[in-house]
Design an enzyme around this catalytic site. Sequence first.
Site, PDB file in Angstrom:
ATOM      1  N   CYS A  65      31.051  40.334 -17.058  1.00  0.00           N
ATOM      2  CA  CYS A  65      32.296  39.582 -17.169  1.00  0.00           C
ATOM      3  C   CYS A  65      33.339  40.087 -16.159  1.00  0.00           C
ATOM      4  O   CYS A  65      33.170  39.931 -14.964  1.00  0.00           O
ATOM      5  CB  CYS A  65      32.789  39.637 -18.613  1.00  0.00           C
ATOM      6  SG  CYS A  65      33.957  38.349 -19.064  1.00  0.00           S
ATOM      7  N   HIS A  66      34.421  40.731 -16.624  1.00  0.00           N
ATOM      8  CA  HIS A  66      35.431  41.297 -15.734  1.00  0.00           C
ATOM      9  C   HIS A  66      35.095  42.723 -15.316  1.00  0.00           C
ATOM     10  O   HIS A  66      35.808  43.324 -14.518  1.00  0.00           O
ATOM     11  CB  HIS A  66      36.811  41.270 -16.401  1.00  0.00           C
ATOM     12  CG  HIS A  66      37.427  39.905 -16.458  1.00  0.00           C
ATOM     13  ND1 HIS A  66      37.072  38.979 -17.408  1.00  0.00           N
ATOM     14  CD2 HIS A  66      38.365  39.320 -15.685  1.00  0.00           C
ATOM     15  CE1 HIS A  66      37.774  37.877 -17.213  1.00  0.00           C
ATOM     16  NE2 HIS A  66      38.568  38.048 -16.181  1.00  0.00           N
TER      17      HIS A  66
END
Length: 188
Positions: free
Chosen positions: A113-114
């Site tokens: 994800c991030h």
Amino acid sequence: MSKFNLEGKRIAFLVTDGFEQVELTEPWEAALQAGADVQLISLNAGKVQGVHHDEKGDQFAVDQTVDEVSAEDFQGLVLPGGVFSPDALRVHETAMDFVRDFFKQGKPVAAICHGPWSLVEADVVSGRRVTSWPSLKTDLKNAGATWVDEECVCDEGLVTSRNPDDLPAFCSKMLEEFAEGKHAKQTA
């Protein structure tokens, strides 16, 4: 029980407040089931706050601070996402040194994800094929990576995925890379 054996392997999970909880708990449980010794590493001692997207989740006890550990102590690293945790980690010099050292030592790293924001700041994605949450695409490309929109990407021991929906594939490939171990071509 996992088809991968991580007995005798220590795996670091690096987060601070604001990590996406499921992106910690599912890989953590997968590594535990494979026999790994998992350690929660953070910027400060005490507890860290998970989130479920934009709502508070649970708190988790930190095993050690990033100042107390070295990449030499571990056989793999997991970087969960969530917006706040990777953003705070990437401006912390010791945390970025910790991440970078896994690459210098040729050890597998998994980021979802991030989570790859930390990889951009650690300057370890140039020439690598990766994926992430879509908003990181430009940052990763500007750092020299080839960004693709795929469920799970593995490039010489670097495992990346886009979001919580990708966790089954991410966890499976992460375990495979941790079981395999060192990647000589993986350099910072």
